[in-house]
Design an enzyme around this catalytic site. Structure first.
Site: not given
Ligand code: GLN
Length: 551
Positions: A380, A523, A525
């Site tokens: 992410c 994500h 995970e």
């Molecule tokens: N802050 C980033 C976004 O909002 C990544 C978010 C995250 O890593 N879950 O796109």
């Protein structure tokens, strides 16, 4: 129609109620029953989405896009049953529902009270979709005696009272502390905790006693007598080396037998525990160790990155190695040369995160892993940093960054990023049709949340790892990589190997000139299980094992 197990806790918090519930779920499944697990949290936040990971651990995202308590992650990891929005509720959500109904006039002007209106809303939540499973396991957060938990305890009492006998049982988890000075395990706190439960009308059927050592038979008999629980239903839970031993240990101690006998089920099939035996065997006999540097924000590993740490463990189980993870605060890499602290690690992982703090350090860590050809996994925010690093250091876009930082920059009188290679996209098309996000919505409404599909490029590392061209993964982020820079980035070796089905949202980036360099916008995970490790974590740890053999 399901049978219901209500799981409560006493004496102190953090006894592992979530893991106990998850293990019981796994054991019932091993006997051929279908299960669903639910969490009822007494806090007033409407959901944990806006709670600090420092305070409440990670936010677990379900397939259908709910931001929930991390215990739902344990449930999924132990049972493989995908949790849903309807499996997690807080007092805040219950009260909002009741108040919305009141505003709509649903209560026809009657006085709204905790009993029956709030307790009825809790009971509706518990029973929702009960036809789908054999057992519904409902865990109540907090400990008995907490003021805010009372409506939940009252609701489960009423619920079992209204159901036919034998449809509901209560399982209570307590602590048996060891007093070093007298060399004794003490049962009194358990007795008091059960007394507290009974004073609100709940008689536990099964007691699970956490202890740091064996609880002698004599003490268990005493607990049974004083707490009015059958002796075979007093189950000890002694500390374990790894959490994945829990289903086997609980089976040895007779937890599933105690639960079935409380329901008067005498014809249950014998449990099939082979998968748990295999996992425990792998966990106990690793063939080596790899070390991973996790460059993030929260350096105390606690619960803030729970699923991530578990997924790394699963990657280790698949490769038969122990994975040692060291969390390093990204900010230290803002000092030139500090990246050298990363030498000695077999892989670098940058987890998800929010805000500008630490991003320069993360970008430096990406560069180090790219140049030194150390396995790199960006999740992410970690993927976004891999893109910014390439834009800056390989495409000559020196002030490239993420639109996410501009608000803070404006307040500090700092220039905005230019260009914003990571930006806010208000509209796109997914398999569910046109998706819209409002930049000014409330915190939750602005995020891309839950499962979305991605198409993978044949021949890419990602497609090989998954063994598929169409995947679905869970998201939780506001910003996206701008595909307008795709050509430039790909010319610099950063390949977009996964895209949303409409081709507009970059989902996976990877490098072909590197042993293992993968960034994902989602994500992964959240979907890794000990018995079904996520392919990207398997691949990352495999690359780390290879790297460890080179040095
Ligand atoms: N802050 C980033 C976004 O909002 C990544 C978010 C995250 O890593 N879950 O796109």
């Amino acid at each position: 129609m399901a049978r219901f197990v209500f799981i409560t806790g006493g004496v102190v918090s953090s006894l592992g109620k979530g893991l106990t519930s998850a293990s019981l779920g796994a054991l019932l499944q091993a006997r051929g029953y279908s299960v669903r697990l639910r969490k009822l949290d007494p806090y007033l936040n409407v959901d944990p989405g806006t709670m600090s990971p420092f305070e409440h651990g990670e936010v677990y995202v379900t397939e259908d896009g709910a931001e929930t308590d991390l215990d739902l992650g344990h449930y999924e990891r132990f049972t493989g049953v995908a949790a849903r929005r309807t499996d997690s509720v807080s007092s805040g959500r219950i009260y909002s529902t009741v108040l919305e109904r009141e505003r709509r006039g649903d209560y026809l002007g009657r006085t709204i009270q905790v009993i029956p209106h709030v307790t009825n809303a809790i009971k509706e939540f518990i029973a929702y979709g009960e036809d789908e499973c054999d057992f519904m396991l409902c865990e109540i957060g907090g400990t008995v005696g907490d003021i805010e938990g009372l409506p939940f305890f009252e609701a489960i009492r009423q619920f079992s009272h209204e159901r036919a006998p034998g449809e509901c049982i209560f399982m209570h988890l307590t602590l048996i502390p060891y007093i070093a000075a007298s060399g004794e395990l003490k049962t009194k706190p358990t007795q008091h905790s059960v007394k507290e439960l009974r004073s609100i009308g709940i008689q536990p059927d099964v007691l699970v006693c956490r202890a740091d050592r064996e609880v002698p038979e004599k003490e268990r008999a005493k607990i049974a007598l004083f707490c009015n629980v059958r002796p075979e239903a007093v189950v000890q839970a002694v500390d374990l080396k790894t959490i994945y031993e829990a289903p086997l240990a609980f089976n040895d101690e007779g937890l599933d037998r105690a639960v079935l006998s409380a329901f008067r089920i005498t014809d249950a099939p014998a449990p099939k525990l082979e998968i748990w035996e295999e996992i425990a065997e792998r966990a106990h006999n690793p063939d080596g160790e790899v070390s991973i540097a996790m460059v993030g924000k929260y350096t105390e590993l606690g619960d803030a990155y729970k699923s991530l740490l578990e997924a790394l463990t699963h990657g280790g189980l698949a490769n038969r190695v122990k994975v040692r993870v060291e969390a390093i605060g990204a900010e230290i890499f803002e000092k030139p040369g500090a990246e050298e602290q990363l030498s000695g690690f077999n892989g670098v992982l940058i987890p998800g995160g929010f805000g500008e703090r630490g991003v320069e350090g993360k970008i430096a860590a990406v560069r180090w892993a790219r140049e030194r050809k150390i396995p790199f996994f960006g999740i992410c925010l970690g993927m976004q940093m891999a893109v910014v690093e390439a834009a800056r250091n390989l495409c000559g876009l020196e002030r490239a960054g993420s639109e996410e930082w501009n608000e803070e920059r404006k307040q500090r009188g700092k220039a905005a990023v230019d260009p914003a290679v990571i930006y806010f996209m208000p509209e796109w098309v997914s398999e569910q049709g046109l998706q819209k996000r409002r930049a000014d919505g409330d915190k939750g409404a602005t995020m891309r949340l839950g499962a979305y599909e991605a198409r993978l490029t044949p021949g890419s590392r990602a497609a090989d790892a998954y063994g598929a061209f169409l995947i679905s993964e869970r998201h939780r982020h506001r910003f996206e990589v701008d595909d307008a820079y795709r050509e430039q980035l790909e010319a610099a070796g950063l390949i977009f190997s996964g895209l949303s089905p409409d081709g507009r949202l970059p989902e996976i980036v990877e490098r072909t000139d590197h042993p293992w360099f993968v960034g994902v916008q989602f994500h992964p995970e959240l979907k890794s299980r000990p018995f079904e490790p996520h392919p990207l974590f398997v691949g990352f740890i495999e690359a780390a094992v290879k790297q460890s053999r080179l040095v």
